[in-house]
Design an enzyme around this catalytic site. Structure first.
Site, PDB file in Angstrom:
ATOM      1  N   ARG A 179     -12.032  14.359 -44.963  1.00  0.00           N
ATOM      2  CA  ARG A 179     -12.400  15.683 -44.111  1.00  0.00           C
ATOM      3  C   ARG A 179     -11.267  16.628 -43.988  1.00  0.00           C
ATOM      4  NH1 ARG A 179     -14.311  14.511 -38.163  1.00  0.00           N
ATOM      5  NH2 ARG A 179     -14.742  16.766 -38.087  1.00  0.00           N
ATOM      6  N   CYS A 237      -7.208  16.604 -34.366  1.00  0.00           N
ATOM      7  CA  CYS A 237      -8.280  15.849 -35.103  1.00  0.00           C
ATOM      8  C   CYS A 237      -9.227  16.732 -35.145  1.00  0.00           C
ATOM      9  CB  CYS A 237      -8.726  14.458 -34.337  1.00  0.00           C
ATOM     10  SG  CYS A 237      -8.982  14.903 -32.599  1.00  0.00           S
TER      11      CYS A 237
END
Length: 279
Positions: A179, A237
């Site tokens: 990611r 995040c």
């Protein structure tokens, strides 16, 4: 510095404490119904349930990320409704990796409540050891929670953008490598990462389902810091959830004082004027 973690053995010995509040915060980003379903199927004795989406986040506007940070007043009221007061000793757990438990731990710390701990190994470790499980939904009597906000713990998008040109600051992305690189993006509309951010997936904090030793984690995070103080590190995040697990690991290692960009990638990428990196 006191570790933010509590072992299953220590928690089991404290279950009779009248000031103890155990919170189940299990969740799944791709299946939000998993948390309440898992709680109904079995939870720690006396535990209440708090939802990442409903209890620990504000309303989404389309530009403030997937789990917007609530105001101090709103969250203090939520805590009071759930029966958490200033005298409560709170232990929060999730499935085991502290991804979701860390969010509530950091939010309570943000409101000045230090008597909060994360169960090391979470529900998986508790169940693995054959400890007692409860299937009765629990509610606590409402109380009052007085917040003392620690403003320096949180940063916004503007703060993080300014850090990009400040070499004394370092940004740490807690998402999985794929990611971060932008190879895949299962939940947000844009793939990639904040330019200049380093990547350390929060899953690296664990071994055999529990956190690594304080000494080992300290060595690992000192590499990330590269001579900086923890206060010069900005955690992020996808939506201000799993980054809290890296903060837990640092505090367990005696490296307290770092900060959280709460909006994280989901807020950052919602504004096309903000830079995006892929690698």
């Amino acid at each position: 510095m006191t570790s933010p973690l509590i072992s299953t053995t220590d928690l089991a010995a404290q279950l009779a404490d009248p000031h103890l509040v155990i919170v189940d915060s299990r969740h799944d980003l791709l299946n939000p119904s998993l948390g309440p379903e898992a709680y109904a199927a079995g939870h720690l004795p006396g535990a209440i349930f708090m939802s990442i989406d409903d209890d620990l986040s504000a309303a989404k506007t389309g530009s403030n990320g997937r789990h917007p940070w609530p105001t101090a007043e709103t969250f203090a009221a939520t805590l009071g409704r759930k029966g958490i007061g200033n005298a409560s000793r709170v232990v929060v757990y999730d499935g085991g990796n502290a991804m979701y438990a860390g969010r509530l731990w950091w939010m309570l710390r943000w409101l000045g409540h230090d008597n909060v701990f994360v169960l090391d190994g979470g529900y998986a470790q508790w169940q693995k050891e054959g400890r007692a499980i409860d299937t009765t939904a629990r509610l606590r009597a409402a109380t009052n929670f007085q917040a003392t906000v620690r403003k320096g713990m949180l940063l916004n998008a503007a703060d993080t953008l300014a850090a990009l040109t400040d070499p004394s600051q370092r940004i740490l992305d807690a998402r999985a490598h794929e990611r971060y690189r932008g190879d895949v993006e299962p939940v947000d509309p844009v793939a990639g990462h904040i330019p200049g951010a380093l990547n350390r997936p929060f899953a690296l904090n664990l071994r055999d389902g529990v956190f690594k030793s304080a000494d080992e984690l300290r060595r690992e995070f000192e590499v990330v810091l590269a001579g900086r103080t923890p206060a010069q590190l900005i955690h992020q995040c996808g939506s201000g959830v799993s980054a809290c697990a890296n903060i837990i690991a640092m505090e367990h290692a005696g490296l307290g004082g770092s900060r959280l960009y709460a909006g994280s990638w989901s807020e950052w990428c919602a504004d096309p004027s903000r830079p995006v990196a892929r690698s």
